[in-house]
Design a protein around this motif. Structure first.
Motif, PDB file in Angstrom:
ATOM      1  N   ALA A 264      65.421  74.803  45.349  1.00 39.92           N
ATOM      2  CA  ALA A 264      65.592  74.432  43.950  1.00 39.92           C
ATOM      3  C   ALA A 264      64.716  73.226  43.614  1.00 39.92           C
ATOM      4  N   ASP A 265      64.030  73.303  42.476  1.00 36.28           N
ATOM      5  CA  ASP A 265      63.171  72.201  42.033  1.00 36.28           C
ATOM      6  C   ASP A 265      64.006  71.241  41.205  1.00 36.28           C
ATOM      7  N   VAL A 266      64.839  70.461  41.899  1.00 35.05           N
ATOM      8  CA  VAL A 266      65.804  69.585  41.241  1.00 35.05           C
ATOM      9  C   VAL A 266      65.713  68.200  41.847  1.00 35.05           C
ATOM     10  N   GLU A 267      65.677  67.203  40.966  1.00 35.98           N
ATOM     11  CA  GLU A 267      65.685  65.817  41.415  1.00 35.98           C
ATOM     12  C   GLU A 267      66.860  65.102  40.765  1.00 35.98           C
ATOM     13  N   THR A 268      67.575  64.295  41.536  1.00 40.24           N
ATOM     14  CA  THR A 268      68.674  63.506  40.992  1.00 40.24           C
ATOM     15  C   THR A 268      68.240  62.045  40.897  1.00 40.24           C
ATOM     16  N   VAL A 269      68.675  61.388  39.838  1.00 40.39           N
ATOM     17  CA  VAL A 269      68.303  60.001  39.573  1.00 40.39           C
ATOM     18  C   VAL A 269      69.557  59.246  39.156  1.00 40.39           C
ATOM     19  N   VAL A 270      69.663  58.014  39.590  1.00 37.01           N
ATOM     20  CA  VAL A 270      70.773  57.150  39.173  1.00 37.01           C
ATOM     21  C   VAL A 270      70.205  56.018  38.330  1.00 37.01           C
ATOM     22  N   ILE A 271      70.691  55.892  37.103  1.00 38.19           N
ATOM     23  CA  ILE A 271      70.330  54.774  36.232  1.00 38.19           C
ATOM     24  C   ILE A 271      71.624  54.103  35.811  1.00 38.19           C
ATOM     25  N   ALA A 272      71.898  52.937  36.371  1.00 40.87           N
ATOM     26  CA  ALA A 272      73.135  52.225  36.061  1.00 40.87           C
ATOM     27  C   ALA A 272      73.186  51.877  34.572  1.00 40.87           C
ATOM     28  N   ALA A 273      74.398  51.745  34.079  1.00 40.85           N
ATOM     29  CA  ALA A 273      74.597  51.500  32.645  1.00 40.85           C
ATOM     30  C   ALA A 273      73.907  50.229  32.177  1.00 40.85           C
ATOM     31  N   ASP A 274      73.760  49.247  33.066  1.00 40.64           N
ATOM     32  CA  ASP A 274      73.154  47.977  32.668  1.00 40.64           C
ATOM     33  C   ASP A 274      71.669  47.886  33.027  1.00 40.64           C
ATOM     34  N   ASP A 275      71.085  48.989  33.501  1.00 40.77           N
ATOM     35  CA  ASP A 275      69.675  48.969  33.899  1.00 40.77           C
ATOM     36  C   ASP A 275      68.817  49.417  32.712  1.00 40.77           C
ATOM     37  N   SER A 276      68.603  48.501  31.776  1.00 39.03           N
ATOM     38  CA  SER A 276      67.869  48.848  30.555  1.00 39.03           C
ATOM     39  C   SER A 276      66.400  49.142  30.823  1.00 39.03           C
ATOM     40  N   ARG A 278      65.041  50.632  33.474  1.00 41.22           N
ATOM     41  CA  ARG A 278      64.869  51.989  33.987  1.00 41.22           C
ATOM     42  C   ARG A 278      65.186  53.024  32.903  1.00 41.22           C
ATOM     43  N   TYR A 279      66.179  52.732  32.081  1.00 43.62           N
ATOM     44  CA  TYR A 279      66.528  53.672  31.008  1.00 43.62           C
ATOM     45  C   TYR A 279      65.392  53.772  29.996  1.00 43.62           C
ATOM     46  N   GLU A 280      64.767  52.643  29.681  1.00 38.20           N
ATOM     47  CA  GLU A 280      63.648  52.670  28.737  1.00 38.20           C
ATOM     48  C   GLU A 280      62.452  53.411  29.338  1.00 38.20           C
ATOM     49  N   ALA A 281      62.237  53.272  30.634  1.00 38.20           N
ATOM     50  CA  ALA A 281      61.155  54.021  31.282  1.00 38.20           C
ATOM     51  C   ALA A 281      61.394  55.521  31.143  1.00 38.20           C
ATOM     52  N   LEU A 282      62.658  55.941  31.299  1.00 38.43           N
ATOM     53  CA  LEU A 282      62.986  57.356  31.132  1.00 38.43           C
ATOM     54  C   LEU A 282      62.751  57.796  29.688  1.00 38.43           C
ATOM     55  N   SER A 283      63.252  57.018  28.725  1.00 39.53           N
ATOM     56  CA  SER A 283      63.078  57.360  27.313  1.00 39.53           C
ATOM     57  C   SER A 283      61.596  57.429  26.945  1.00 39.53           C
ATOM     58  N   ARG A 284      60.837  56.502  27.459  1.00 41.37           N
ATOM     59  CA  ARG A 284      59.402  56.458  27.178  1.00 41.37           C
ATOM     60  C   ARG A 284      58.709  57.705  27.727  1.00 41.37           C
ATOM     61  N   ALA A 285      59.073  58.108  28.942  1.00 40.67           N
ATOM     62  CA  ALA A 285      58.441  59.270  29.570  1.00 40.67           C
ATOM     63  C   ALA A 285      58.731  60.552  28.791  1.00 40.67           C
ATOM     64  N   VAL A 286      59.999  60.765  28.417  1.00 44.89           N
ATOM     65  CA  VAL A 286      60.330  62.016  27.722  1.00 44.89           C
ATOM     66  C   VAL A 286      59.742  62.025  26.308  1.00 44.89           C
ATOM     67  N   MET A 390      65.719  67.433  36.201  1.00 42.70           N
ATOM     68  CA  MET A 390      65.975  66.059  36.604  1.00 42.70           C
ATOM     69  C   MET A 390      67.363  65.714  36.076  1.00 42.70           C
ATOM     70  N   LEU A 391      68.293  65.465  37.010  1.00 37.53           N
ATOM     71  CA  LEU A 391      69.677  65.193  36.662  1.00 37.53           C
ATOM     72  C   LEU A 391      69.927  63.692  36.797  1.00 37.53           C
ATOM     73  N   VAL A 392      70.286  63.066  35.694  1.00 35.18           N
ATOM     74  CA  VAL A 392      70.433  61.610  35.657  1.00 35.18           C
ATOM     75  C   VAL A 392      71.916  61.248  35.607  1.00 35.18           C
ATOM     76  N   PHE A 393      72.346  60.466  36.589  1.00 35.81           N
ATOM     77  CA  PHE A 393      73.729  59.985  36.664  1.00 35.81           C
ATOM     78  C   PHE A 393      73.746  58.487  36.405  1.00 35.81           C
ATOM     79  N   ARG A 394      74.897  58.004  35.951  1.00 38.57           N
ATOM     80  CA  ARG A 394      75.069  56.571  35.685  1.00 38.57           C
ATOM     81  C   ARG A 394      75.730  55.840  36.852  1.00 38.57           C
ATOM     82  N   ASP A 395      76.473  56.588  37.656  1.00 35.31           N
ATOM     83  CA  ASP A 395      77.236  55.987  38.756  1.00 35.31           C
ATOM     84  C   ASP A 395      76.800  56.652  40.057  1.00 35.31           C
TER      85      ASP A 395
END
Length: 573
Positions: A264-276, A278-286, A390-395
C-alpha cells in the motif's frame, strides 16, 4: 453528432449545445469555444486575432453549432478576462462577451474532475477543411506542458490529434459525460524521429486550471474543490519546518507504486495540535499542489521557497480535514470528487467498491473522526482501490495510528524483493555512469535534494537494508523515495550519455575542419603567418580537453579559420 456517436443528451452534456465555432468577421474559422451562461464564451486567448492592443478589441463571430437555426452573434473579449500566453507559456485563456444573450439552457456545466491517466475523453472541433466539425477520441496520459498546467491526451488513432480549429473546444469525460477541460495545443515529433516512432499528441487545460487563471469562471463550475477550506494556506508565512516541507513535496512529486502488488502506498504523519510550523508546511504543500489554488500570490511563494519544498501543480487530488467524519462521509467526498457511479446500489461505499480510485489524498485528523477505527479501515479500502494516501494524526498514541500501522504493514518478502530489484538498477546505473565519465560527459546538476550520484545511491541502499523501520509500513515511503532518486539519477546519466554522443560528433566535425585548415597553414611559409600558430594550438587544446566545451571549441576553431582566410598585412586579398 451526439446521436450519431451514441451519446445521449443529459444534464451533464446538454446535448452539446454549448459547443461554439469562432470565426473572423470575414468568415474564416479561428477556433472553438464553450458557451457559459447566456452571454459568455470560454476559449483560448490565441484564438482571438492579435490587433496590437494589450487586449484585442477585434470582434469575432460566434456560431452555436449545436443549436438548430441559431444565428451567428458577434463577441469581444470581456473586461478583465484576457490571460494571454504568459512568458512561462502558462495561461492562454479568455472569456468573450456575446453582443446578444442566448438561451441559458444551452450553456455548459463545467466540472472539477482530477484528470487521471487512461480515462477516455472526446472532443469536437472545426478543422480548416471541415467547417461543420469533427469528433476526435483520446485517452488521458498525465500532466504535461508549462509547470504541468496542461494534461496530455494520447489520440485514439494517429488521425485523432487536434489541429487548427480545435483550440478552445471542450473536452468531455467519456464515462461521466462531464466537461472537464479545454483543448489548448498539440505536439508533433520532428522529422528527425523515424516515421514509425513519430508521435503526435494533444493537450488540454483542466477546469481547475482555467478557474485559477479566470476566477470568474467559478460561477459555472460544479464539483467539489480539491482542498478543504480549513487546509488552505495564505502562502504568506514562509516555510519554518523546511525538512518536513521537503518530505511533503517529495511525496507529492514522486510516482505511484505501479506494479507493487500487495504494498500500500500509504504514509502516516503525526502533527501535534501545538505544532503550528508543521501544520503550516502541510497547508502550504496542499495549496501549492492544487490546480485551482496555486495561483494568486503563489508565484511569489514559489520563488521565495527553500529548495525542494514546492510540489508540482496538480500533484494532489484531494485534501480533507476529517474531524468529526464517518467512513460514509469520506466515501461520499471521494466518490463525488471523481463522479463515481455504481450499478444498482448508489451508496457512497458501493460507488467506491465498484471503481478504481487512483487519487493522491491527504486526510488530516483521523484520530478526531467520529469513529477513527472505521475511518482507518476505509482508508485501507481506498488504498486497495489504487489511492495514494497521507494519513495525518494529531496524537502519536492514537488507537487509529496503531491500527494503520498494522493494516498497512507490508509483506517482508515483497520488501526484500523490492530492495533486490533496486540494487540491480543501482548497479546498472553505476555502469552507465562509468561509461558517461569515460566519454567525457557533462552531468547536469540535480535540483532534488537526496538524489546525488550512484555512489550516494549505493550508500543509501545499504542504509535502507539496515533501517530499523524495515519491517514497518514506514519503509514503503522510504523505498518509494529512493526509487524516485534512482530514476532521477538514471535519467540524468542517460541524458549525459546522449549529450556525450552528440558532442563526440560535433568534436569530430570540428577536428576535421581544424585539420583541413591546418593543412592550408602548412602550405604557407611559416615566417609569413607565424601569428596563426597560437590560434591553431588554442583550438586544438579546446578540442582535446576532457570534458570538451563544444561551444568554446567551436569559437576557437572559428577564430583560426577566419584568421587563415584573412590576408596577412601587406598581402593583396
Amino acid at each position: 453528432m451526439g446521436v450519431e456517436m451514441g451519446i445521449t443528451a443529459d444534464e451533464t452534456s446538454c446535448g452539446g449545445t454549448w459547443r461554439v465555432r469562432i470565426r473572423s468577421s470575414a468568415g474564416d474559422i479561428l477556433g472553438a469555444g464553450i458557451l457559459l451562461g447566456s452571454d459568455t464564451v470560454l476559449t483560448c486567448a490565441h484564438v482571438i486575432p492579435d490587433d496590437g492592443l494589450p487586449v484585442p478589441a477585434t470582434r469575432v463571430l460566434v456560431d452555436l453549432v449545436g443549436v438548430h437555426d441559431a444565428e451567428p452573434v458577434t463577441a469581444h473579449v470581456a473586461d478583465g478576462c484576457w490571460v494571454p500566453q504568459l512568458p512561462d507559456n502558462c495561461g492562454d485563456v479568455a472569456l468573450l462577451r456575446l453582443s446578444r444573450p442566448q438561451p441559458a439552457e444551452h450553456a455548459a456545466p463545467l466540472f472539477r474532475m482530477p484528470p487521471k491517466p487512461r480515462r477516455p475523453v472526446w472532443m469536437y472541433g472545426f478543422p480548416e477543411d471541415n467547417p461543420n466539425g469533427l469528433w476526435f477520441l483520446a485517452e488521458i496520459a498525465g500532466p504535461a506542458g508549462p509547470r504541468s498546467e496542461w494534461v496530455q491526451l494520447n489520440p485514439d488513432s494517429p488521425g485523432d490529434v487536434v489541429r487548427r480549429g480545435f483550440s478552445g473546444t471542450g473536452v468531455q469525460d467519456e464515462e461521466s459525460r462531464r466537461l472537464i477541460g479545454m483543448i489548448v495545443s498539440r505536439y508533433d515529433d520532428s522529422f528527425k524521429v523515424p516515421t514509425a516512432e513519430r508521435r503526435s499528441v494533444s493537450y488540454m487545460i483542466p477546469v481547475e486550471t482555467i478557474v485559477r487563471h479566470l476566477p470568474r469562471v467559478r460561477r459555472w463550475v460544479s464539483g467539489d474543490r480539491g482542498v478543504d477550506p480549513r487546509l488552505v494556506s495564505r502562502l504568506t508565512d514562509g516555510v519554518q519546518d523546511v525538512g518536513f516541507a521537503q518530505r511533503l513535496a517529495l511525496w507529492l512529486r514522486r510516482e505511484t507504486l505501479t506494479g507493487r502488488e500487495g504494498i500500500a502506498d500509504v504514509e502516516t504523519v503525526v502533527i501535534a495540535a501545538d505544532d503550528s510550523d508543521r501544520y503550516e508546511a502541510l497547508s502550504r504543500a496542499v495549496t501549492l499542489a492544487d490546480r485551482e489554488l496555486s495561483g494568486g500570490g503563489a508565484d511569489e511563494a514559489v520563488s521565495a521557497a527553500p529548495r525542494g519544498t514546492v510540489p508540482p501543480i496538480g500533484s494532489l487530488d484531494l485534501a480533507v480535514d476529517v474531524t468529526g467524519w464517518t467512513d460514509t462521509d469520506m466515501a461520499r467526498r471521494v466518490a463525488d470528487r471523481m463522479d463515481l457511479r455504481s450499478p444498482g446500489d448508489s451508496s457512497p461505499l458501493s460507488r467506491i467498491r465498484a471503481n478504481a480510485v487512483p487519487l493522491t489524498i491527504v486526510a488530516v485528523g483521523l484520530d478526531r473522526a467520529r469513529d477513527q477505527d472505521a475511518l482507518v479501515r476505509f482508508m485501507k479500502l481506498l488504498a486497495d482501490r489504487g489511492a495514494r494516501l497521507m494519513l495525518v494524526f494529531r496524537d502519536r498514541h492514537a488507537p487509529g495510528l496503531r491500527l494503520a500501522e498494522r493494516l498497512f504493514r507490508p509483506d517482508p518478502a515483497r520488501i526484500d524483493a523490492w530492495l533486490d530489484e533496486l540494487a540491480g538498477r543501482v548497479a546498472v546505473a553505476a555502469e552507465r555512469e562509468r561509461e558517461a565519465v569515460e566519454r567525457g560527459a557533462r552531468f547536469a546538476s540535480l535540483p532534488e535534494a537526496g538524489a546525488g550520484d550512484t555512489t550516494a545511491l549505493r550508500i543509501n541502499l545499504t542504509r535502507l537494508r539496515g533501517d530499523p523501520e524495515l519491517r514497518s509500513h514506514r519503509i514503503v515511503a522510504k523505498l518509494a523515495a529512493f526509487e524516485h532518486a534512482v530514476r532521477t539519477v538514471c535519467a540524468r546519466t542517460e541524458a549525459a550519455l546522449r549529450a556525450a554522443d552528440a558532442q563526440r560528433t560535433a568534436v569530430a566535425e570540428l577536428r576535421g575542419l581544424l585539420e583541413s585548415y591546418s593543412a592550408m597553414l602548412g602550405a604557407m611559409a611559416a615566417s609569413e603567418r607565424a601569428e596563426l600558430y597560437p590560434l591553431q594550438r588554442a583550438a586544438l587544446r579546446q578540442l582535446t580537453a576532457v570534458p570538451c566545451d563544444v561551444a568554446e571549441a567551436r569559437r576557437a576553431v572559428d577564430r583560426f579559420v577566419r584568421a587563415v582566410h584573412t590576408p596577412a598585412e601587406g598581402e593583396t586579398p
